[in-house]
Design a protein around this motif. Structure first.
Motif: not given
Length: 500
Positions: A223-229
């Motif tokens: 994934g490429r999420r920018g949050d804590e996950l």
């Protein structure tokens, strides 16, 4: 392996109640429901009072406006009273001691007849007024009434109905129930999608963590999420890479420790066996080289053609001695435990394809059909260099014993272990079976089932001994099976489990 069914049927229900998706959905849905209920209560119990206070302020403002206009221009005051009636539904009656100046003519049936008599008694000062709520006897509806005296002494009664708001509240409550129900239904879909956007990466991270717990380090968070996950996923990837390196080092260290315990007891025996086997195997080529060298010295060969033949024999025997010494050196080091073994994770299928490509000219020369396994990655834990030596020996052995225009088939299948942690790599060739009584001895050094045939293709008799030594150093199974139309040699290697 398929996961077993849960022993407790209530377990899935508990998992659902404890899931983040369910908690997020239930919490958001409850908040939305409470907000809609709160709006309904405000609309039902507070709106009437609020509307009444707004109407009262509008009557007070109207009184102040008209009072100011009467003080300056009576015609403008009349226009303002008409505007208030038309735009704000403010009914107004103004009179003085001479009669009614604006509004309906006074008569006993007027809705305000009682106030015409009471007003002089209630208000005695100019510029003052009183507010109240009364019922219009003609329409049987509630109205707000302002009774007052302008600054110029004129009396005034203003009224505006409030029945319309009560009817509007009922309609609004019905609409709120319909719109609220539709809002809850539509919101349910969006809340579920919103909850899944959070739980999907959490489930993926949980699956990756489970794979790491089973020592399968090939699974990665993509994934490429920018949050804590996203940060957590990248941290798990880094941890997985570090663990893969550490596990490889631990396996290597463990194997080295095991082999070290066996090395000293085998070292002397390997040395004695090596000397004896070298002496035996080198006797024939040395004798041939010596004989042909003496023939050349004594000029027994005669012509140039015979001398070339003598030199070719000497060169051929010297090459066989070189190959023999290299293989025996490796065998001695393996059996003595001196060979450095490095356990790493690699794709065994890719290694097989590489060996097939290297040997393709030899296969084509003999007219052999080679069938490799399906081109799917299969990862194993082993020393890649030594495994290449094992499979090269198997392929050479198959090529030397395959029937003319026969088949060689390479297979990768599940291993013969209860835990399902191993894979079997096999090399099959069509041709004659190995006699059953010879099967246990083919792994011995310098043992040859068909000595004449082995001599014909230049075999040394230690290729399978090297295979046995390498597999024993890895503590992994190996063997040979006679099939109906040929012979199959195999090894088994440890393999990480596939991600679920």
């Amino acid at each position: 392996m398929k996961p077993s069914a849960p022993a407790n049927p209530a377990a899935p229900k508990r998992r659902l109640r404890n899931s983040i998706a369910w908690k997020l959905f239930a919490g958001t849905f409850a908040c939305l429901f409470l907000l809609l209920a709160f709006n309904w209560l405000l609309n039902n119990f507070v709106l009437v009072s609020y509307y009444q206070s707004v109407k009262e302020r509008s009557l007070e403002d109207a009184f102040e406006t008209v009072d100011g206009l009467f003080d300056g221009n009576a015609e403008q005051a009349t226009e303002e009273m008409y505007r208030l009636y038309l735009n704000q539904n403010v009914r107004m009656t103004v009179w003085n001691s001479y009669g009614i100046l604006f509004g309906p003519n006074y008569d006993k049936s007027s809705a305000y007849s009682q106030y015409f008599m009471e007003l002089p008694l209630i208000l005695t000062e100019n510029g003052t007024y009183q507010l109240g709520v009364s019922k219009d006897s003609r329409t049987d509806s509630n109205i707000i009434i302002l009774m007052g005296r302008f600054s110029n002494g004129y009396s005034v009664i203003m009224s505006t109905p409030i029945a319309a708001i009560e009817e509007s509240i009922g309609i609004t409550n019905q609409f709120l129930l319909l719109s609220g129900g539709a809002t809850l239904l539509i919101s349910t879909v969006f809340i579920l999608l919103y909850a899944r956007s959070f739980t999907r990466p959490i489930k993926e991270l949980s699956r990756i963590a489970g794979s790491v717990a089973q020592l399968n380090f090939s699974d990665r968070y993509t994934g490429r999420r920018g949050d804590e996950l996203g940060d957590l996923g990248r941290s798990i990837n880094a941890m997985s890479s570090a663990l893969e390196t550490a596990v490889g080092e631990l396996k290597t260290a463990n194997l080295q420790l095991t082999n070290e315990n066996e090395r000293k007891t085998r070292q002397n025996e390997a040395r004695r066996a090596f000397i004896a086997n070298v002496s035996h195997e080198l006797k024939t080529p040395i004798s041939l080289i010596q004989t042909y060298a003496e023939g050349l010295k004594e000029d027994i060969a005669g012509d140039a053609e015979n001398r070339a033949y003598y030199c070719e024999v000497i060169e051929d025997e010297a090459g066989k001695m070189s190959v023999l010494i290299k293989k025996m050196t490796m065998l001695m080091q393996l059996e003595a435990g001196n060979e450095q073994i490095t356990i790493e994770r690699f794709d065994i299928c890719e290694l097989l394809y590489s060996l097939v490509q290297k040997n393709r000219p030899r296969f084509e020369e003999k007219g052999v059909t080679v069938t490799p396994p399906p081109p799917h990655p299969v990862f194993v834990w082993a020393d890649e260099f030594l495994m290449e030596n094992v499979l090269s020996n198997y392929l050479s052995n198959a090529l030397n014993h395959v029937s003319q225009h026969g088949r060689i088939v390479l297979r990768i299948a599940p291993g013969d272990d209860a835990q399902g942690r191993r894979v079997r790599i096999s090399v099959f060739n069509t041709g004659d079976n190995i006699p059953a009584e010879e099967l246990p001895r083919i792994w011995e050094s310098f043992y040859k089932v068909d000595k004449a045939r082995t001599r014909a293709y230049g075999g040394t008799g230690i290729g399978l001994s090297v295979v046995a030594a390498i597999m024993n150093a890895h503590h992994m199974p190996y063997g040979v099976i006679n099939q109906e139309d040929g012979v199959e040699f195999y090894i088994e290697l440890e393999s990480p489990p596939d991600p679920e």
